[in-house]
Design an enzyme around this catalytic site. Structure first.
Site, PDB file in Angstrom:
ATOM      1  CG  ASN A 115      -1.690   1.251   1.411  1.00 24.79           C
ATOM      2  OD1 ASN A 115      -1.817   2.044   0.483  1.00 24.79           O
ATOM      3  ND2 ASN A 115      -2.241   1.467   2.604  1.00 24.79           N
ATOM      4  CE  LYS A 134       0.332   3.490   4.822  1.00 22.25           C
ATOM      5  NZ  LYS A 134       0.155   3.651   6.250  1.00 22.25           N
ATOM      6  CD  GLU A 175      -3.550  -2.710   7.428  1.00 19.62           C
ATOM      7  OE1 GLU A 175      -2.423  -2.948   6.971  1.00 19.62           O
ATOM      8  OE2 GLU A 175      -4.163  -1.673   7.188  1.00 19.62           O
ATOM      9  N   GLY A 230       2.527   2.030  10.758  1.00 18.04           N
ATOM     10  CA  GLY A 230       3.492   3.120  10.620  1.00 18.04           C
ATOM     11  C   GLY A 230       4.233   3.460  11.898  1.00 18.04           C
TER      12      GLY A 230
HETATM   13  C1  PEP Z   1      -0.793   0.104   6.130  1.00 13.67           C
HETATM   14  O1  PEP Z   1      -0.862   1.296   5.906  1.00 13.67           O
HETATM   15  O2  PEP Z   1      -1.678  -0.649   5.715  1.00 13.67           O
HETATM   16  C2  PEP Z   1       0.344  -0.396   6.878  1.00 13.67           C
HETATM   17  C3  PEP Z   1       0.302  -1.608   7.324  1.00 13.67           C
HETATM   18  O3  PEP Z   1       1.393   0.482   7.057  1.00 13.67           O
HETATM   19  P1  PEP Z   1       2.839   0.118   7.704  1.00 13.67           P
HETATM   20  O4  PEP Z   1       3.313  -1.153   7.059  1.00 13.67           O
HETATM   21  O5  PEP Z   1       3.703   1.302   7.354  1.00 13.67           O
HETATM   22  O6  PEP Z   1       2.629  -0.051   9.156  1.00 13.67           O
END
Ligand code: PEP
Length: 261
Positions: free
Chosen positions: A15, A17, A173, A179
């Site tokens: 992802n 973003k 998640e 993050g």
């Molecule tokens: C996400 O945004 O779905 C995510 C898991 O981000 P990160 O891997 O940066 O924690």
């Protein structure tokens, strides 16, 4: 516990973003495709911003990489300024879309009801929905993880039929892990994902529970990927920050299965 042989192909989704221009995204896809070659035993996707989808799809053509969107609206067309329809995505060659990511819930007011409609619309237009669920830190500290996750899951699956479960992906998640560099331990992620599979079984039946793929997301890195993928119910990962770096993402895609060690 839901028992049975797993027909599920592991899935790794990056992802991006709000990162990467179209040309940067396409170059990344070409580079990743060269590094990976043809990968038969796992599925790989990247999710660029909307502006990068067309070029990413072109770059991914003929490779093992699929392209996903980061969101979708539920209507096919109409007066919905700024929105992108499932028809627009599928006609571009996009294969999947992330729905209900915690950042959309937090910053853009995405509700469980919207998530349900978007999941339904994705299925209707032949896009694989990747529905995100997860508790925030306060909810975790209050011991509400199961309740929150199951509530979001029930909403996301509200308009899904049992026979469609194989086309649906759920991403667990934990918001506190996104993050932040704080990953759930493989055992903790497995426990919640086991609960998700149990609930899918209650809602849609055991065959659906065996078919639905459930990913973990939250600070996945080359260092923790193998431990996560060794868990029986974790079918893959949704990767944010580490998916922007070609070396890190390629290593994550090449996770080592427990049976190979
Ligand atoms: C996400 O945004 O779905 C995510 C898991 O981000 P990160 O891997 O940066 O924690």
């Amino acid at each position: 516990m839901v028992m049975g042989t797993s027909p599920r192909v592991p899935l790794v989704v990056g992802n991006w973003k709000m990162h990467k221009t179209s040309s940067e995204g396409a170059a990344f896809v070409r580079d990743l495709a060269c590094r990976l070659g043809q990968v038969a035993d796992r599925e790989v996707m990247v999710a660029p911003p909307f502006t990068g989808l067309a070029e990413a799809v072109r770059a991914a053509d003929g490779t093992c990489i699929g392209v996903a969107a980061q969101d979708v609206f539920w209507e096919k067309e109409g007066a919905f300024t700024g929105e992108i329809s499932p028809l627009m995505l599928s006609s571009l060659g996009v294969k999947a879309c992330i729905i209900g990511h915690s950042e959309r819930r937090k910053y853009f007011g995405e509700t469980d009801e919207w998530v349900a409609k978007k999941v339904r619309a994705a299925l209707d237009w032949n896009l694989m929905p990747i529905a995100c669920v997860g508790e925030d830190e306060g909810q975790r500290d209050a011991g509400l993880t199961r309740e929150v996750v199951v509530g979001q899951l029930e909403a996301a699956l509200a308009l899904v039929k049992a026979w469609e479960a194989r086309q649906v992906v759920v991403a667990y998640e934990p918001v506190w892990a996104i993050g932040t560099g704080r990953t759930a331990t493989p055992e903790a992620a497995q426990e919640v994902i086991g609960v998700i599979r149990e609930r899918v079984s209650d809602l849609l039946g055991e065959a659906a529970a065996l078919g639905v793929r459930v990913l973990y997301g939250g600070s996945v890195t080359p260092q923790n990927i193998d431990g996560l993928m060794a868990q029986p119910d974790i079918d893959g990962v949704l990767v944010g920050g580490a998916s922007l770096d070609i070396d890190a993402f390629a290593r994550i895609v090449r996770f080592v299965c427990a049976s190979e060690t």
